[in-house]
Write a protein that holds these residues in place. Structure first.
Motif, short mmCIF file in Angstrom:
data_model
loop_
_atom_site.label_atom_id
_atom_site.label_comp_id
_atom_site.label_asym_id
_atom_site.label_seq_id
_atom_site.Cartn_x
_atom_site.Cartn_y
_atom_site.Cartn_z
N THR A 100 43.79 22.47 33.34
CA THR A 100 44.90 23.38 33.62
C THR A 100 46.07 23.00 32.74
O THR A 100 46.25 21.85 32.37
N GLY A 126 49.31 25.26 35.39
CA GLY A 126 48.76 26.13 36.43
C GLY A 126 47.83 27.21 35.90
O GLY A 126 47.30 27.98 36.65
N VAL A 127 47.66 27.26 34.58
CA VAL A 127 46.79 28.25 33.97
C VAL A 127 45.48 27.58 33.57
O VAL A 127 45.49 26.47 33.03
N ASN A 128 44.35 28.22 33.83
CA ASN A 128 43.06 27.66 33.44
C ASN A 128 42.92 27.67 31.93
O ASN A 128 43.14 28.67 31.28
N ARG A 183 43.15 30.50 27.28
CA ARG A 183 43.66 30.42 28.65
C ARG A 183 43.10 31.61 29.41
O ARG A 183 43.22 32.75 28.97
N HIS A 216 42.84 34.15 32.63
CA HIS A 216 43.64 34.74 33.70
C HIS A 216 43.04 34.33 35.03
O HIS A 216 41.85 34.06 35.14
N SER A 217 43.85 34.29 36.06
CA SER A 217 43.35 33.87 37.37
C SER A 217 42.27 34.80 37.92
O SER A 217 41.46 34.40 38.74
N LEU A 218 42.23 36.03 37.44
CA LEU A 218 41.17 36.96 37.87
C LEU A 218 39.85 36.75 37.13
O LEU A 218 38.84 37.35 37.49
N SER A 219 39.83 35.89 36.12
CA SER A 219 38.63 35.67 35.32
C SER A 219 37.44 35.25 36.17
O SER A 219 36.31 35.68 35.92
#
Length: 188
Positions: A5, A8-10, A24, A26-29
């Motif tokens: 991370t 806070g971003v993957n 990077r 997105h959290s919806l990935s």
């Protein structure tokens, strides 16, 4: 490939042959990776199930005729496969049951990388068997092969799948994946 991370971003990154890529997500990935796994799982499970229930699946005609008709560069290989009785018998079992097991593995997220590898291998063979370059070398079979590879690369079995449970199963007080790291190539 490593993940982590960054604020806070993957983050995912890889270095192959001296070329480094970094991205990077997105959290919806994770939801899209899960959707790809479930879509391919359903498609393969359904395809295998209908072949098994139909009871009359026979690959010989396809092996002998498809590549001749479409000019595949592997026409000789497919013709040999179609003319070799023992090979046709293996294919007549391997295709429907392989599709069923690949689909089941993807749907429940167990042995996902192994299932995705064999799914990609099947799609590679279908790519050459269904050869069509009228609109370029990329077709649906090639695209599905890449979907299988993406499912494997992103460890899609860990997303609401049994691989997350299997990997953490303890053997002698140690998580299975830590005790046997080579299992990372079939789980995930």
């Amino acid at each position: 490939m490593s993940t982590g991370t960054d604020g806070g971003v993957n983050v995912f990154e890889s270095n192959l042959a001296g070329i480094e890529v970094r991205g990077r997500a997105h959290s919806l990935s994770a939801w899209f990776v899960l959707a790809l796994r479930l879509m391919m799982g359903y498609a393969f499970l359904y395809s295998g199930w209908t072949k098994i229930l139909g009871g009359s699946f026979d690959a010989q005609g396809y092996l002998l005729n498809a590549t001749v008709a479409n000019g595949s560069p592997l026409v000789g290989l497919f013709t040999w496969m179609g003319q070799t009785g023992w090979f046709v018998e293996i294919v007549n079992v391997a295709v429907p049951w392989g599709e069923l097991l690949i689909g089941l593995g993807l749907l429940v997220g167990a042995f996902t990388r192994l299932a995705a590898f064999f799914g990609a291998l099947m799609m590679l063979l279908f790519y050459f068997g269904n050869w069509s370059v009228a609109h370029g070398v990329i077709n649906g079979d090639f695209a599905y092969m890449l979907v299988f590879l993406a499912v494997a690369a992103f460890g899609a079995g860990r997303i609401l799948g049994l691989d997350a449970v299997i990997e953490n199963y303890e053997v002698d007080g140690e998580p299975l994946l830590e005790k046997y790291p080579a299992l990372e190539y079939v789980l995930g």
